[in-house]
Design an enzyme around this catalytic site. Structure first.
Site, PDB file in Angstrom:
ATOM      1  N   GLU A 116      -4.811   0.351  -3.258  1.00 33.82           N
ATOM      2  CA  GLU A 116      -3.435   0.863  -3.339  1.00 33.82           C
ATOM      3  C   GLU A 116      -2.426  -0.287  -3.298  1.00 33.82           C
ATOM      4  OE1 GLU A 116      -3.605   5.396  -1.596  1.00 33.82           O
ATOM      5  OE2 GLU A 116      -3.119   3.801  -0.188  1.00 33.82           O
ATOM      6  N   ASP A 151       0.454   3.859  -3.102  1.00 33.96           N
ATOM      7  CA  ASP A 151       0.053   5.240  -2.853  1.00 33.96           C
ATOM      8  C   ASP A 151       0.876   6.214  -3.713  1.00 33.96           C
ATOM      9  OD1 ASP A 151      -0.963   7.438  -0.916  1.00 33.96           O
ATOM     10  OD2 ASP A 151       1.214   7.549  -0.695  1.00 33.96           O
ATOM     11  N   GLU A 160       0.840  -1.199   0.000  1.00 38.17           N
ATOM     12  CA  GLU A 160       0.000   0.000   0.000  1.00 38.17           C
ATOM     13  C   GLU A 160       0.878   1.253   0.000  1.00 38.17           C
ATOM     14  OE1 GLU A 160      -1.961   0.390   3.735  1.00 38.17           O
ATOM     15  OE2 GLU A 160      -2.330   2.518   3.320  1.00 38.17           O
TER      16      GLU A 160
END
EC number: 3.1.26.3
Lengths: 225, 225
Positions: free
Chosen positions: B118, B46, B42
């Site tokens: 993400e 991002d 993640e």
């Protein structure tokens, strides 16, 4: 507008030859100086810097947790660090500023210097694409990446606690004062109270932990002055 | 641990065939379910999402100002938008959650869904690199990028004002309650009071405007429930 000074020297310092020098010119132009300024390039550069540093940290610290990675990234891409890099490049000598900014010493202002570094990253990305840009940024960050460690980085709650302990003050008290919304989509309001403050500071977020961090960060801002 | 359900179907929905399926497996694993979970992916995802969307907006809106680009990017990468994408993928059906999260309906929680999207982006990036990942994300965002406009985006203060006007309520009142620090390095504490709230919400930041925006964003979170 005055011509940019000794651009070949700047390119040597940066370690990069631009195919399209107008991109560098734009990256060095503050919005006070011309309508075609560096803010859009800075917008791009900000994201590129983030993925280059994220990717580097991800591979450099295969066992680090997300929180540690995020904190290291925040340190490496913060305005202060970028301004430091700008000073190494003597970037202030090359900036195009409007008369007002020139007079008030804008070429030394941290935010203007940091923004210009991000804009140069954006300019390199547009000039030759992501891979050459990544290599360049990694060169700039080589020693910084080498010296950074997960344990150096701390979240606002930890920093606040340590700050208070350093002054032998009582620990902060966090209280959830409100919870709104359905079970899977709640908003938490948390108060953080610290001795010496007249009233608690409030944090609002989608989790209790995040709300506490927001409140702690704001209390830190207040009491560190 | 239970085996992941019908992964080929999920790959069809995502529009991507993984070379290394263990990456997808990890991206679908919440930290409540196993020690090898999706938070590091993640972290990567991002940043990748940010550069893909930034680059797309930069070229799609050649005349937009940095502020408008930033606001559009914030809208496109926010948790709500990512959760929306997760729902389109029926991602909740494929998540691996621990017993506690399963019981409390974690597969429907916005933040868990958004984080998983993400993480999948991070997994695709590791699986085949930036360009295939960019193409995939652009496919997912096609209609959203098509419909977004610079004028749609507003800051928290504007949104709060419009929200209150929509209900014919009085406008919020912002008051600077404290200023600390030297002239060029101050911290502002601003209270935002809105009719119907028991007490004002506080924002603390390095400028009055930012502190007002922080307070307004938190008031919005509270009263929109």
């Amino acid at each position: 507008m005055e011509p940019i000074k000794n651009i070949p020297r700047l390119c040597r310092i940066l370690g990069y030859e631009f195919t399209d020098l107008t991109l560098l010119d734009q990256a060095l132009t503050h919005r006070s100086a011309a309508s075609k300024h560096n803010e859009r390039l800075e917008f791009l550069g900000d994201s590129i810097l983030s993925i280059v540093i994220s990717d580097a940290l991800y591979h450099q610290f295969p066992k680090a947790k997300e929180g540690d990675l995020s904190r290291m990234r925040a340190t490496l891409v913060c305005g202060k660090m970028l301004a430091e890099i700008a000073l190494e490049f003597k970037l202030g000598d090359y900036l195009k500023l409007g008369p007002g900014e020139l007079k008030s010493g804008g070429f030394r202002r941290e935010s203007i210097l940091a923004d210009a570094v991000e804009a140069i990253i954006g300019a390199v990305y547009l000039d030759r694409g992501i891979e050459p840009c990544r290599q360049l940024v990694l060169n700039w960050y080589q020693s910084r990446l080498k010296s950074i460690k997960p344990v150096d980085q701390k979240d606002p709650k930890t920093l606040l606690q340590e700050h208070l302990q350093g002054f032998k003050k009582p620990l902060p008290v966090y209280t959830v004062v409100k919870t709104v919304g359905e079970a899977h989509n709640q908003t938490f309001t948390v108060e953080c109270m610290v001795k010496g403050l007249n009233e608690p500071i409030v944090g609002v977020a989608s989790s209790r932990r995040k709300a506490e961090q927001i409140a702690a960060a704001q209390v830190l801002e207040l009491i560190k002055k």
